[in-house]
Write a protein that holds these residues in place. Structure first.
Motif, short mmCIF file in Angstrom:
data_model
loop_
_atom_site.label_atom_id
_atom_site.label_comp_id
_atom_site.label_asym_id
_atom_site.label_seq_id
_atom_site.Cartn_x
_atom_site.Cartn_y
_atom_site.Cartn_z
N LEU A 1 56.62 82.01 63.59
CA LEU A 1 55.55 81.19 63.02
C LEU A 1 55.49 79.92 63.85
O LEU A 1 56.45 79.15 63.91
CB LEU A 1 55.83 80.88 61.54
CG LEU A 1 55.81 82.12 60.63
CD1 LEU A 1 56.38 81.79 59.25
CD2 LEU A 1 54.40 82.68 60.49
N LEU A 2 54.36 79.74 64.51
CA LEU A 2 54.20 78.62 65.43
C LEU A 2 53.51 77.47 64.72
O LEU A 2 52.38 77.62 64.23
CB LEU A 2 53.36 79.08 66.64
CG LEU A 2 53.21 78.08 67.77
CD1 LEU A 2 54.51 77.95 68.57
CD2 LEU A 2 52.07 78.51 68.71
N ASP A 3 54.16 76.34 64.68
CA ASP A 3 53.59 75.15 64.02
C ASP A 3 52.49 74.57 64.92
O ASP A 3 52.77 74.04 66.00
CB ASP A 3 54.72 74.14 63.80
CG ASP A 3 54.22 72.85 63.17
OD1 ASP A 3 53.02 72.75 62.85
OD2 ASP A 3 55.05 71.93 63.02
N ARG B 1 41.68 79.36 56.65
CA ARG B 1 42.60 79.78 55.58
C ARG B 1 43.81 80.53 56.14
O ARG B 1 44.93 80.37 55.65
CB ARG B 1 41.86 80.64 54.56
CG ARG B 1 40.84 79.84 53.75
CD ARG B 1 40.31 80.62 52.55
NE ARG B 1 39.67 81.86 52.94
CZ ARG B 1 38.35 82.03 53.10
NH1 ARG B 1 37.51 81.02 52.93
NH2 ARG B 1 37.88 83.20 53.44
N VAL B 2 43.58 81.37 57.15
CA VAL B 2 44.72 82.05 57.78
C VAL B 2 45.75 81.02 58.25
O VAL B 2 46.95 81.16 58.01
CB VAL B 2 44.27 82.93 58.97
CG1 VAL B 2 45.46 83.37 59.80
CG2 VAL B 2 43.48 84.15 58.48
N LEU C 1 46.20 77.95 57.25
CA LEU C 1 46.84 77.26 56.12
C LEU C 1 47.91 78.15 55.48
O LEU C 1 48.99 77.68 55.13
CB LEU C 1 45.79 76.88 55.07
CG LEU C 1 44.90 75.68 55.44
CD1 LEU C 1 43.68 75.62 54.51
CD2 LEU C 1 45.69 74.37 55.36
N GLN C 2 47.61 79.45 55.32
CA GLN C 2 48.58 80.35 54.69
C GLN C 2 49.83 80.48 55.56
O GLN C 2 50.95 80.43 55.07
CB GLN C 2 47.97 81.75 54.46
CG GLN C 2 46.73 81.78 53.57
CD GLN C 2 46.91 81.19 52.20
OE1 GLN C 2 46.88 79.97 52.04
NE2 GLN C 2 47.11 82.04 51.20
N ARG C 3 49.63 80.68 56.85
CA ARG C 3 50.79 80.77 57.74
C ARG C 3 51.55 79.43 57.76
O ARG C 3 52.77 79.41 57.91
CB ARG C 3 50.37 81.16 59.16
CG ARG C 3 49.74 82.54 59.28
CD ARG C 3 50.70 83.66 58.92
NE ARG C 3 50.01 84.96 58.87
CZ ARG C 3 50.52 86.04 58.29
NH1 ARG C 3 51.69 86.01 57.70
NH2 ARG C 3 49.84 87.17 58.27
N VAL D 1 51.90 77.40 55.12
CA VAL D 1 52.74 77.39 53.92
C VAL D 1 53.98 78.27 54.14
O VAL D 1 55.10 77.91 53.78
CB VAL D 1 51.95 77.88 52.68
CG1 VAL D 1 52.88 78.03 51.48
CG2 VAL D 1 50.81 76.92 52.36
N GLN D 2 53.78 79.43 54.76
CA GLN D 2 54.91 80.32 55.01
C GLN D 2 55.91 79.69 55.98
O GLN D 2 57.13 79.82 55.81
CB GLN D 2 54.41 81.66 55.55
CG GLN D 2 53.61 82.44 54.50
CD GLN D 2 53.05 83.75 55.02
OE1 GLN D 2 53.23 84.10 56.18
NE2 GLN D 2 52.36 84.48 54.17
N ALA D 3 55.40 79.02 56.99
CA ALA D 3 56.30 78.34 57.93
C ALA D 3 57.13 77.29 57.20
O ALA D 3 58.34 77.18 57.39
CB ALA D 3 55.50 77.71 59.07
N ARG E 1 57.96 77.33 54.08
CA ARG E 1 58.96 78.06 53.32
C ARG E 1 60.15 78.49 54.19
O ARG E 1 61.29 78.51 53.73
CB ARG E 1 58.34 79.34 52.74
CG ARG E 1 57.50 79.13 51.52
CD ARG E 1 58.39 79.05 50.28
NE ARG E 1 57.56 78.90 49.10
CZ ARG E 1 57.39 79.85 48.19
NH1 ARG E 1 58.01 81.02 48.34
NH2 ARG E 1 56.61 79.65 47.15
#
Lengths: 244, 244, 244, 244, 244, 244
Positions: E176-178, E205-206, E208-210, E212-214, E216
């Protein structure tokens, strides 16, 4: 070759693959009386001859000649016949003519079993191509409607031999072949590959590791003295009358 | 049993599973001189005795007694010994005592090969539990430190027999066992299962379908006359000296 | 340990696992200034001490004592701290108390990364149990509601180290750790395992093979001189700001 | 509830899961006349109530009470009945009594379909436990021998609702449920979760993304006006008489 | 470009793919000093220009011109160079000449890492073709025997960027790349795609979702302020000296 | 055909495949008012006409004529229209012209759903080719830029019908279609295949087994009287408004 009762076929993408990956199986079955025939689809002239190219003053023809000599010497040590399709590598491509040519080899050899590469290999696209070509040629050779009147082939088992980085190729061995008694021959054949000396010890270690695993899978208390082995993945179910 | 040279072990979650799923293998190996021993973990009294329960005036004990008789009759026809752990079903649970009890069976039987259920089965949670118990018991029985001084077991191959809906259980047969010559025995054993008559023809068809597939996998031109077969999935690599 | 800035946690099912499988990673990070802490869930007293048991006149306590000494010596060479949960092996079982005990270790150590076994291993049921315990302990340690008020842990990456027969365990390395510069330490730690001398050369070859693969994956023209490596499989996505 | 013709059952590991993951399905089927019943196995008191714990002066009982109120409010908005098993979370454990309790709910509700968590979730071990418990309870409830004489359940389809990080959970939706017409209800239910406000917009985006995908899978030229959707993975084959 | 020290290569099947799927990675690495080069294999003239075609009075040339302008504008915003192979789409086909052309780009660019499509995509056959072409071109470019004397490439890591419906494409992000600090640039580039305005908010949205996962996956207590991210799947193991 | 409201498309690699594998689906939907159209890519003249070839005095043309007659008779019984692409088999190859030809069929038929072969089949390379061709043709037919101005197709669901050895083809049915009421028609169509009489009973048993499984998946207490079924694997998620 046709006089012998039992036969086997090995399809090698590049001229050295059959040595590293199936040399033990070839020597073992030859010793058991099989006539083993090897098809080298290419000489590996572009992709697997780095050492030769670095010498300088090389041409594709010179590389091919050198690689062919090495492969013939190795095949002789292993006791197998060998032929070269010379269809080129990096990239390898196979048209219908090549497919029929290989189907004809299947018809001629009528193999009891077949060895070729893994179905996937992200490091080498020639390898899966060779296996897919082998599988499709086997299917053609089974068809009554291809060159009607010729003797069709049965359904010989097909095995993938071990790729360089097994886990990355989704390759999982379900057969461990004990090659301890022919290891000397395999190592002698390996030494024919003068251009890839860095791989001699690598593949010796592969054989030792698979040997330890084979030993584990027969039980450490077993009296079978397994030291060297080769791993294979079978593509079709085995039909048998005994489960031991 | 211990006098005979070769042995095999079958672990059946419920008392009828070994008949439907491995009856051919049991009869075939018995005929080949193996002493085959069956462990039924439960009688299938709750989950697989619908017909009995519908009769009315039933109790769990009555169901168990009926199921035990059927299983013993079937085992006798197949030529195998059988014992019952009676640990209950729906749900099946196995504590350490059950695990050690089964490990002790492994030590006593010293099987050449082992048969049990598929690793997954979304229709029946007892089945994977039985296989996991079998695998762990085998591991315990291999350990020098478990009851030191006893003879440990080797590394017998373990096979999953066919579940009811194979594709849903991620079960893929890599062995097709030709049971043609013992089919009569298997069908006779199947007929002991009076409470599940609707399954007799179902499992006859399973055997015929696997038979056709076996025939395909030896080649349609083969002279082997295979009509009935059972499918198995092996959990460990096979160690061999021949690939044909 | 808590004084140092960075920490790591290794959870080893049996007392020698951390040496064979993660000794390089431990030595390497210790050298980089990490405080590495090892939890040995058991001494491997039943399942992995065959040589000791064969000596005769053994008891479980004697085996444990011998194995503990070996593990402490190895940990010292690698520069890590070690503690022993002594929950037994073959079979290993973990109740809630063990889970909370490990969660408390997570809270105390606050690791930057975590190493444990593969998720599957048909040869050894203790190994997946150790990894599942590790994963669940990490989850507990992240929860505000577990011992409220304590400092929760972050989301440290978790890696599976290499099992004995990788392909059979569905283990696929996505990280190759260059351990060339600490190989001497790892080999010295390996030599503490007097009871398993047959594995010394086996794991040397594993390190060499992974080293060759690492070299391949940085490119043969690279100037990085990698000889020994360890493979790891990551269980969670890596969060980064650079893809090279 | 029993008066209504059609019913459905939702098993939620923690008290808010059913809202985020299945709120649309619940509202939609309630609107279609289904009686939807929700079982919350725990309140999520330890693992999913971070905001409450950070308030200070909290106890597990206070957290449970707050979470229960939120869940009841959400269920009411969605039109469903709800009950709480209160078996604890982080870690969740289910004994036979819990299993039978849930099997009895199956018998009582006789659901047309069942919703629960994904089979795998490396971020949350309670979720797979809830699904496995659900599956086994369904199997028990189907058995004639469990509480003989009671009406057994049929074979209602079981679906996994969407986990937090789908790809990491090996979850693949094969059903996209159009929840456009009940989105307002779902969002109202979401707003009951005062303690997890950071997730409100997250799950709105999830619904929008699945909506776009649903639109794609009916064809962009379709006149169906899908904006919001929920993804589901079915665990069993669907039996039908029409493929369109 | 060649003057800069570090480089990267992006292979995009259609002219807009690199924006939606890798725009953040491109902007981020450009900002870090990388020279990022993009190859667009086609303009997406047939398959991904629906809005243009619906305008009427269109020709393939007009569509190509419009798409090229958009892509060039986007590349400029992202700070990357771009070239167009114009090999056609829907269906895309690549002959040996295209393969060598791309291999030559690898030789010229000598990338530190490579980005392209997912290996599978049942919604779009051009995407896997682009990735396979990229992988094979990389292999050719590594071979000493291809255009001997030229500088071969190393073994740069290859990543699949996110497809439209990840789970259906068997795509699982392990990186997951910030991209938070370059999000403005990515969104500006996205706005160049006038013909696909319906996707602007979708890909926001993609991200933003990634994001949130990053967040986490670094732990919710982390101080890293991640809002937007891109997911990547790596095709080869990472070689490293640190596991944190 | 175009007058009818609803349509379906079946793509069959060889001229008999649609009978064995999808005959029930065709008859069932025809009865429901669908216009079902079948494309036979080849006559199976080489690979699936063994009995004809063994008659002697055969030519490829004679075989084709015989196979065409059989297929037309079967299609008529099933109530479907049929056309033959005659692109050859063993090996089957499809160029762009064939792809566009099939895309044009999609545009003309505008199917509600599509049936073809499994994605993998190690026994038959023509089958996966047919499915890949079908999928790519569907994608082309969806593109505005392919023959602009024509009516594009929507996103009809695509199903793989059952291959000969399902588990070896990694085929898993997620749909079981109840074909009980049209079984007579399917069996009549099967009997048109004079050259493959050995398969009549084989495929009757396939239908019975899938029937039993369908019965299981609706629950044994269900009043639905399912005897015969066909299995299908869907390639895309289903969009629905009801989960029962």
């Amino acid at each position: 070759m046709i006089n012998k009762t039992k036969t086997a076929l090995v399809v090698s993408a590049h001229s050295a693959d059959f040595v590293w990956r199936a040399g033990g199986a070839i020597a073992l079955h030859t010793q058991q009386g099989y006539a083993v025939h090897i098809v080298c689809l290419s000489y590996g002239e572009r992709g697997e001859s780095a050492k030769l190219w670095r010498k300088g003053e090389m041409s594709e023809d010179k590389v091919k000649t050198a690689r062919r000599s090495e492969a013939e010497a190795a095949a002789e040590i292993l006791g197998a016949s060998v032929e070269f399709f010379d269809i080129g590598d990096y990239p390898m491509r196979a048209d219908k003519e090549t497919l029929f040519r290989l189907a004809d080899v299947f018809r001629r050899v009528q193999p009891e079993f077949v060895l070729s590469h893994s179905i996937k290999d992200p490091y080498n696209y020639d390898h899966p191509l060779a296996m897919n070509l082998t599988q499709e040629a086997r299917i053609i050779a089974q068809a009554e409607g291809y060159k009607p009147g010729e003797k069709i082939v049965g359904a010989p088992p097909v095995y993938s031999f071990e790729p360089h980085q097994p886990e990355q190729c989704e390759w999982r061995p379900d057969v461990l072949l004990d090659i301890t008694e022919v290891w000397d021959k395999k190592y002698a054949a390996i030494q024919c590959m003068a251009g890839q000396e860095h791989l001699w010890e690598y593949y010796t270690r592969v054989a030792l590791q698979r040997g330890v695993q084979a030993k584990r899978n027969v039980g450490i208390a077993s009296t079978r003295n397994i030291v060297y082995a080769e791993g294979y993945q079978s593509l079709f179910p085995r039909v048998t009358e005994n489960l031991a």
